[in-house]
Scaffold this active site. Sequence first.
Site, PDB file in Angstrom:
ATOM      1  N   ASP B 103       0.858  -1.187   0.000  1.00  0.00           N
ATOM      2  CA  ASP B 103       0.000   0.000   0.000  1.00  0.00           C
ATOM      3  C   ASP B 103       0.896   1.239   0.000  1.00  0.00           C
ATOM      4  OD1 ASP B 103       1.044   0.074   2.522  1.00  0.00           O
ATOM      5  OD2 ASP B 103      -0.870  -0.063   3.576  1.00  0.00           O
ATOM      6  N   PHE B 107      -2.867   5.544   4.173  1.00  0.00           N
ATOM      7  CA  PHE B 107      -4.028   5.126   4.962  1.00  0.00           C
ATOM      8  C   PHE B 107      -3.639   4.834   6.403  1.00  0.00           C
ATOM      9  CE2 PHE B 107      -6.651   1.642   6.678  1.00  0.00           C
ATOM     10  CZ  PHE B 107      -7.882   2.274   6.682  1.00  0.00           C
ATOM     11  N   ASP B 157      -2.874   8.294  -1.763  1.00  0.00           N
ATOM     12  CA  ASP B 157      -4.159   8.957  -1.962  1.00  0.00           C
ATOM     13  C   ASP B 157      -4.494   9.808  -0.745  1.00  0.00           C
ATOM     14  OD1 ASP B 157      -4.396   6.692  -0.420  1.00  0.00           O
ATOM     15  OD2 ASP B 157      -6.341   6.092  -1.223  1.00  0.00           O
ATOM     16  N   GLY B 227     -11.342   3.699   0.106  1.00  0.00           N
ATOM     17  CA  GLY B 227     -12.252   4.455   0.964  1.00  0.00           C
ATOM     18  C   GLY B 227     -13.524   3.729   1.314  1.00  0.00           C
ATOM     19  N   ASP B 277      -8.019  -7.618   0.061  1.00  0.00           N
ATOM     20  CA  ASP B 277      -7.100  -7.846   1.171  1.00  0.00           C
ATOM     21  C   ASP B 277      -7.807  -7.461   2.437  1.00  0.00           C
ATOM     22  OD1 ASP B 277      -6.747  -4.800   0.744  1.00  0.00           O
ATOM     23  OD2 ASP B 277      -5.711  -5.209   2.624  1.00  0.00           O
ATOM     24  N   CYS B 315     -11.964 -29.177   5.161  1.00  0.00           N
ATOM     25  CA  CYS B 315     -10.796 -28.353   4.846  1.00  0.00           C
ATOM     26  C   CYS B 315      -9.552 -29.234   4.743  1.00  0.00           C
ATOM     27  CB  CYS B 315     -10.624 -27.296   5.936  1.00  0.00           C
ATOM     28  SG  CYS B 315      -9.189 -26.242   5.680  1.00  0.00           S
ATOM     29  N   CYS B 317      -6.425 -28.111   4.989  1.00  0.00           N
ATOM     30  CA  CYS B 317      -5.234 -27.468   5.553  1.00  0.00           C
ATOM     31  C   CYS B 317      -4.585 -28.359   6.609  1.00  0.00           C
ATOM     32  CB  CYS B 317      -5.578 -26.092   6.132  1.00  0.00           C
ATOM     33  SG  CYS B 317      -6.241 -26.097   7.797  1.00  0.00           S
ATOM     34  N   CYS B 320      -6.491 -28.580   9.976  1.00  0.00           N
ATOM     35  CA  CYS B 320      -7.687 -29.429  10.026  1.00  0.00           C
ATOM     36  C   CYS B 320      -7.352 -30.900   9.896  1.00  0.00           C
ATOM     37  CB  CYS B 320      -8.694 -28.990   8.965  1.00  0.00           C
ATOM     38  SG  CYS B 320      -9.404 -27.378   9.367  1.00  0.00           S
ATOM     39  N   HIS B 345      -5.306 -22.183   9.179  1.00  0.00           N
ATOM     40  CA  HIS B 345      -6.648 -22.528   8.711  1.00  0.00           C
ATOM     41  C   HIS B 345      -7.364 -21.316   8.114  1.00  0.00           C
ATOM     42  CE1 HIS B 345     -10.693 -23.956   8.317  1.00  0.00           C
ATOM     43  NE2 HIS B 345     -11.064 -22.861   8.968  1.00  0.00           N
TER      44      HIS B 345
HETATM   45 ZN   LIG Z   1      -8.501 -25.914   7.818  1.00  0.00          ZN
END
Ligand SMILES: [Zn+2]
Lengths: 420, 399
Positions: B103, B107, B157, B227, B277, B315, B317, B320, B345
């Site tokens: 960025d 901000f 900005d 914004g 994001d 899941c 991952c 999990c 996760h």
């Molecule tokens: Zn997971």
Amino acid sequence: MLATSFFGSIKMKFIIEKTLATGGRLGIISQANRQGNVTLETPMCTLFTKGGSAPHLSIDMLRRVAHVPEVAVMSLGALADHHETVAEFGKGLREFTAMSNPVIFTTLHDASAAISPGKNDNSGVAVWGKGGKIKLDTSLFMKIQESFCPDWFQAMSDGDTDVSCGNKRLVKSVDRTLDFLDEIVEAKNKSEVLSKSSLIGVIEGGFSETQRKRSAAETVARPVDGFLIEGFEKGNRDVDLFSLPDFTKILSFTLEHLPTDKPRIMETVWSPLQVIKAFKLGVDVFSSAYPHILTEKGLALVSDYSLPPLSQPAKLELQTANAKNEETNGLYIDLHNSRYSEDFGSILPGCSCYACTNFTRAYIHHLLKTKELLAFVLLTIHNFHQYFEFFQHLRLSLKSDRLNELEDYLSQQLNSGLDR
Amino acid sequence: MWKMATSKNSHALSLNILAKCSTSKARACAMTLPHAVVDTPVFMPVGTQGTLKGLVPDQLREMGCKIMLGNTYHLGNRPGPELLEKAGGLHNFMKWDRALLTDSGGFQMVSLLKLAEITEEGVKFQSPHDGSEMLLTPERSIEIQNSIGADIIMQLDDVVHSSVSGPRLEEAMHRTIRWLDRCIKAHRRPSEQCLFPIVQGGLNAELRKQCAHELVKRDVGGYAIGGLSGGEEKSEFWRMVKLSTDLLPDCKPRYLMGVGFAVDLVVCVALGCDMFDCVFPTRTARFGCALVKTGQLNLKSKIFAKDFRPIDSECQCSTCKTYNRAYLHTLANSEPAACNIITVHNVAYQLNLMSSMRQSIFEDKFPEFVQQFFTDMFPDGDYPDWTLQALASVNIHLR
Ligand SMILES: [Zn+2]
Ligand SMILES: [Zn+2]
């Protein structure tokens, strides 16, 4: 008191391969787990855990560490509160915590922490978790062990004694610990679940030869599978026990009163040099709380444990030259130090750990300065790697009769460091 | 005007639209950047200070993450642009070989530092370290971002809170355009880093239109919509998003800044946004919160004390596949390892959500996906009004 369990069981065995004149042993612990299919080489260290997990590391990250010890030590402080959950889970602490170490060893206290003294009495002992004090009596203690289903478990003990304790306190500590042990042995004999678990008797007695001798003799007379020696300090107090006048004498005396056919365990926070000293007196199994404590301080182990082949010249000179450039005690460096802010080398050149093969000192320095979690993940990986590797080198040096050389090499590195 | 789209080679980014939803404005693209080909729609985890909550880059790679964020304000302070240049850029410093986005720092300056003051020159602020007066100009922001070396960089900005309206808002919009021109001029590495302008204009449709019209006149590789993550009314939020995506050219990526709640992601993909994001998924992990298709699980809560299921049984991952909720409940209350474990996760959840949307766009079943998502998230059918309206505006009508 029954001498043997009612239930037939596989017994953990300790076989000595070599004994040093000083008392140190190179050995093998066979049938070390409940299934009886794990063999361990001593001297060894265990895996220090927090709440049943390697500190800062998920299982996924722990897999990236080489030579992870087979024995994971899980202290009751953080876990005792959850015994009903683990009981309901029904598959013991190893599966509950998802750890893959084949041997789970439950102890009373977190080896890295101090113990708040004065909370034990004849009815039981206090352990400390995140939610505060948990008071254990032998019946709750055994209920917890039954649900945790450990491969080894430390008998409940009253070990918050140190060099300042008088005889009265030490007598009480030994008596209580033996009383607890009797109750535990009795309960264990009735427990089918724990029949395959190894019971680790606890030797107390502070700095009194009389009490140490009594504690050892009485414990040896009971059906225990190994010994844990404690009562020299109230948890980890950041004191070098070897600097206390009588420590070496009392520890040596205590070990002489233990039979040679069972492993001796100490949970003390010890640097590699201190480990060598204790090993020489006859201690077989050590904690890995030391690398964890360094990690929490942002320190990284940088000593060299590898002895050169006999045909090659000693590499001490090189190490000394390295050390001169660094504010170090020769054994570790402080990565908080701004001298590392632009150092794009690895933590320890030549280290094959995941942290050193991927990241730089400058990056870890940045992570420490910004208090990012990854700093501790990477330092844990490196410090564990180095400490585990030290034990490999320790065993190698014993097999090749070069322990003194390794000890000298380490002390030279320590002395070559500038400021502490 | 915006049809004067530039040749793809002049920017460090090229966009290939691979599939479009035949009902809504959702699309699936391949966005080629110097360090990665990023599949969109994409969620970009936020690694503020050159690290993501204790995860190593290998873990992100294994989860299929192709792009993550760094924050210029933080990285500009520590380790600083000089060091990052010496390290060979942030990619090298943190050992992340895939794409990065930074960025502008503006901000964060305005939101973190109470004393920040905005003038035509730039954002004036007091150094949080020594209290000295500092100035972040558009040129300085780009200079720092050039040193960091991310694949995508943001213009500085003029950020105003979404509750601001009137002359200050109008000034901010115009200034944002003036600052864009200064950023474009200051940008030293256009062939290696793609500069995104930011559509501003608060909740004022007229100002947003004007801003978008001005931006598309410039030769840039993609657009951000800014914004709109400041707690404004959702009914206004989605209208501003839609208005912006309506005005931005199809052939370039649209990045909706700071948005990352699952419901917002699904609606805004339908409205035609490609990139998102948000710190929420990783920040909430720190407090023991795990994201699931029904919302979130606060693993610190006693209700999970004896729940032996994984966070999400579907899941894939590592968390999990390894841990049960009851154990995570014990860890979440005490150990730092819990933060890493739950973060893994939550990042996987965000990435899976995006790739499921992408898959449904390829199969032209995006509206069905949206319906299923909302049914899982709101099993009682109490869909928020704004989601119904927003989705209806792109022809998706929830049942
Ligand atoms: Zn997971
Ligand atoms: Zn290393």
